[in-house]
Motif scaffolding. Sequence first.
Motif, mmCIF file in Angstrom:
data_model
loop_
_atom_site.group_PDB
_atom_site.id
_atom_site.type_symbol
_atom_site.label_atom_id
_atom_site.label_comp_id
_atom_site.label_asym_id
_atom_site.label_seq_id
_atom_site.Cartn_x
_atom_site.Cartn_y
_atom_site.Cartn_z
ATOM 1 N N THR A 28 27.867 77.913 34.130
ATOM 2 C CA THR A 28 28.387 76.833 33.283
ATOM 3 C C THR A 28 29.694 77.259 32.632
ATOM 4 O O THR A 28 30.670 76.497 32.618
ATOM 5 N N ASN A 86 33.326 75.569 33.347
ATOM 6 C CA ASN A 86 34.109 75.028 32.229
ATOM 7 C C ASN A 86 35.509 75.626 32.183
ATOM 8 O O ASN A 86 36.487 74.928 31.936
ATOM 9 N N TYR A 118 39.242 80.045 25.684
ATOM 10 C CA TYR A 118 37.859 79.613 25.869
ATOM 11 C C TYR A 118 36.896 80.527 25.098
ATOM 12 O O TYR A 118 35.990 80.064 24.424
#
Length: 99
Positions: free
Chosen positions: A32, A36, A57
């Motif tokens: 995930t 992303n 991030y």
Amino acid sequence: MFDWLRRRRLSNEAKRKLLIAAARAEEAIVETHVSNILELLEILRDEVDVDRALELYMEMLPMDEHIAPTVTNRVLARHDAPGVRPATAGRYGGVFRDN
């Protein structure tokens, strides 16, 4: 959360199934994050390079220190790879299947 496990004896088979479920859950978390970040890179195409995107991030979504290097390696390996696009739908498919 798993305090009850310490007090309860589990069969070897139950321990094995628990470890498999935990490993699949961790893989889903890693994938995930990778998805992303790749999506972020695609959205910010000309604005940031891969190193800056990873930095941004991880500032926004801090992750465990044992997961961060794996996420970074996978992003670097997949970034700009031909035919590789971030997964959007169905990225959890088959993660918790029975064995």
